[in-house]
Design an enzyme around this catalytic site. Structure first.
Site, PDB file in Angstrom:
ATOM      1  N   HIS A 184      -0.770   3.137  14.573  1.00  0.00           N
ATOM      2  CA  HIS A 184      -0.272   3.811  13.371  1.00  0.00           C
ATOM      3  C   HIS A 184      -1.404   4.273  12.461  1.00  0.00           C
ATOM      4  O   HIS A 184      -1.331   5.359  11.874  1.00  0.00           O
ATOM      5  CB  HIS A 184       0.648   2.844  12.617  1.00  0.00           C
ATOM      6  CG  HIS A 184       1.189   3.384  11.327  1.00  0.00           C
ATOM      7  ND1 HIS A 184       2.027   4.481  11.266  1.00  0.00           N
ATOM      8  CD2 HIS A 184       1.020   2.966  10.035  1.00  0.00           C
ATOM      9  CE1 HIS A 184       2.353   4.717  10.000  1.00  0.00           C
ATOM     10  NE2 HIS A 184       1.759   3.812   9.239  1.00  0.00           N
TER      11      HIS A 184
ATOM     12  N   ASP B 298       1.872   8.412   6.618  1.00  0.00           N
ATOM     13  CA  ASP B 298       2.862   7.405   6.251  1.00  0.00           C
ATOM     14  C   ASP B 298       3.493   7.756   4.899  1.00  0.00           C
ATOM     15  O   ASP B 298       4.065   8.836   4.759  1.00  0.00           O
ATOM     16  CB  ASP B 298       2.177   6.031   6.261  1.00  0.00           C
ATOM     17  CG  ASP B 298       3.134   4.868   6.114  1.00  0.00           C
ATOM     18  OD1 ASP B 298       3.738   4.471   7.126  1.00  0.00           O
ATOM     19  OD2 ASP B 298       3.262   4.362   4.984  1.00  0.00           O
ATOM     20  N   ARG B 299       3.409   6.900   3.900  1.00  0.00           N
ATOM     21  CA  ARG B 299       4.002   7.217   2.597  1.00  0.00           C
ATOM     22  C   ARG B 299       3.396   8.493   2.023  1.00  0.00           C
ATOM     23  O   ARG B 299       4.099   9.311   1.419  1.00  0.00           O
ATOM     24  CB  ARG B 299       3.791   6.066   1.603  1.00  0.00           C
ATOM     25  CG  ARG B 299       4.234   4.703   2.070  1.00  0.00           C
ATOM     26  CD  ARG B 299       5.660   4.658   2.529  1.00  0.00           C
ATOM     27  NE  ARG B 299       6.603   4.907   1.439  1.00  0.00           N
ATOM     28  CZ  ARG B 299       7.916   5.065   1.631  1.00  0.00           C
ATOM     29  NH1 ARG B 299       8.435   5.027   2.849  1.00  0.00           N
ATOM     30  NH2 ARG B 299       8.721   5.277   0.595  1.00  0.00           N
TER      31      ARG B 299
ATOM     32  N   HIS C 235      11.279  -3.623   6.952  1.00  0.00           N
ATOM     33  CA  HIS C 235      10.754  -3.536   5.592  1.00  0.00           C
ATOM     34  C   HIS C 235      11.442  -2.427   4.795  1.00  0.00           C
ATOM     35  O   HIS C 235      11.569  -2.526   3.576  1.00  0.00           O
ATOM     36  CB  HIS C 235       9.241  -3.313   5.617  1.00  0.00           C
ATOM     37  CG  HIS C 235       8.799  -2.073   6.316  1.00  0.00           C
ATOM     38  ND1 HIS C 235       9.066  -1.822   7.643  1.00  0.00           N
ATOM     39  CD2 HIS C 235       8.097  -0.997   5.865  1.00  0.00           C
ATOM     40  CE1 HIS C 235       8.551  -0.654   7.990  1.00  0.00           C
ATOM     41  NE2 HIS C 235       7.978  -0.136   6.935  1.00  0.00           N
TER      42      HIS C 235
END
Length: 312
Positions: free
Chosen positions: A292, A127-128, A172
């Site tokens: 996820h 992810d990030r 988001h």
């Protein structure tokens, strides 16, 4: 808190209140390492051997790697930091729009590994953290030997594939792309509802996030609203600029790359493997069926992919 009789007694609530202690990765040492002026990262370090750095995603901390890290530590030095702006790492104010650029955060990771004695290391991000890892691979190809990227697209490509009603899944991203002020205020008004939403809807196996882990993620996130928003805001600005410049220049990832991701290509109408192949000539692209949070939902599958990557 214990009252020792010196001075007036505190209110009864203070005598019984306990400060929550977040879970840790068993068998790992915890260190604080300075990586830039005024920026220190919290990192869990365990094992011995060739180094691999594991970067967490949103809305999580280094703890997301607890299962994978413990296994890899049998034959690797495993370094699991909290990213700048997350968890127990420092959260500097972003004064010029570059403080949470992935280029800046990638430099943190290279500095962290170097401070721990590893000038070359494998790198995996979710992810990030995967966006930070991607930037580290482009900016520091002599430092990153192998690269694993979990459930993302490069920032410039991500914005390209989000359009129409299907982009609502990424609301988001648009919220936190807004100028400073409103996103921070809205999220801070009900942080557990906001961050908890993603922990709930992105998880196919709720048991993968035990109550104490979920609580730790919520505590860490509610204490980091401005820096988390700054991280996302950078991905609507300077990160796009950096990625687009590399794409125009034809820069590619020089190391072996493994990508694991859900079938977002089918959901949003693009060829995910083709997107990644344009960046990574030596690519192993795999579509997973878990949710996820794959390092927690399917750690054995992630471990197999990482070990196969490290053998390339």
């Amino acid at each position: 808190m214990r009252y020792d009789g010196d001075g007036p007694p505190p209110p009864p609530a203070l005598l019984t209140r306990k400060v929550p202690v977040d879970p840790k990765i068993n068998g790992f040492d915890y260190r604080r390492v300075t990586v830039a002026d005024g920026v220190t990262l919290n990192a869990a370090v365990g094992g011995s051997g060739p180094a691999i750095v594991l970067l967490h995603g949103f809305p999580q901390t280094h703890l997301m790697w607890r299962h994978v890290a413990a296994d890899l530590a049998a034959d690797h030095t495993v370094i699991c930091p909290d990213l700048r702006g997350y968890g127990d790492s420092d959260k500097p104010l972003d004064t010029d729009g570059t403080g949470y650029a992935k280029r800046t955060m990638a430099a943190d990771i290279v500095a962290l590994a170097g401070a721990l004695g590893h000038d070359r290391f494998a790198l995996a991000g979710h992810d990030r953290g995967a966006l930070v890892a991607f930037r580290a691979g482009l900016d520091h190809p002599t430092a990153v030997s192998h690269l694993a990227l979990l459930d993302v697209l490069p920032t410039v490509d991500m914005w390209d594939v989000l359009h129409g009603a299907s982009a609502a899944v990424a609301f988001h991203l648009y919220l936190m792309a807004q100028p400073p002020g409103l996103p921070e205020e809205l999220i801070a008004g009900s942080p557990d509802a906001f961050f908890g939403h993603f922990l709930d809807v992105w998880t196919r196996d709720p048991e993968a996030l035990p109550a104490e882990v979920r609580a730790a993620y919520l505590r860490a996130s509610r204490d980091a609203v401005p820096s988390i928003v700054a991280d996302y805001r950078a991905s609507a600005g300077i990160d796009v600029t950096h990625d687009a410049a590399d794409r125009t220049a034809g820069n590619r990832l020089r190391m072996p790359v493994t990508v694991l991701q859900q079938d977002w290509g089918a959901a949003l109408g693009y060829d995910a493997a083709a997107v990644w192949r344009a960046w990574a000539p030596d690519l192993d692209h795999q579509t997973v069926t878990c949710g996820h949070f794959m390092a927690e939902e399917a750690p054995a599958e992630v471990l197999r992919a990482l070990r196969a990557l490290l053998a390339r």
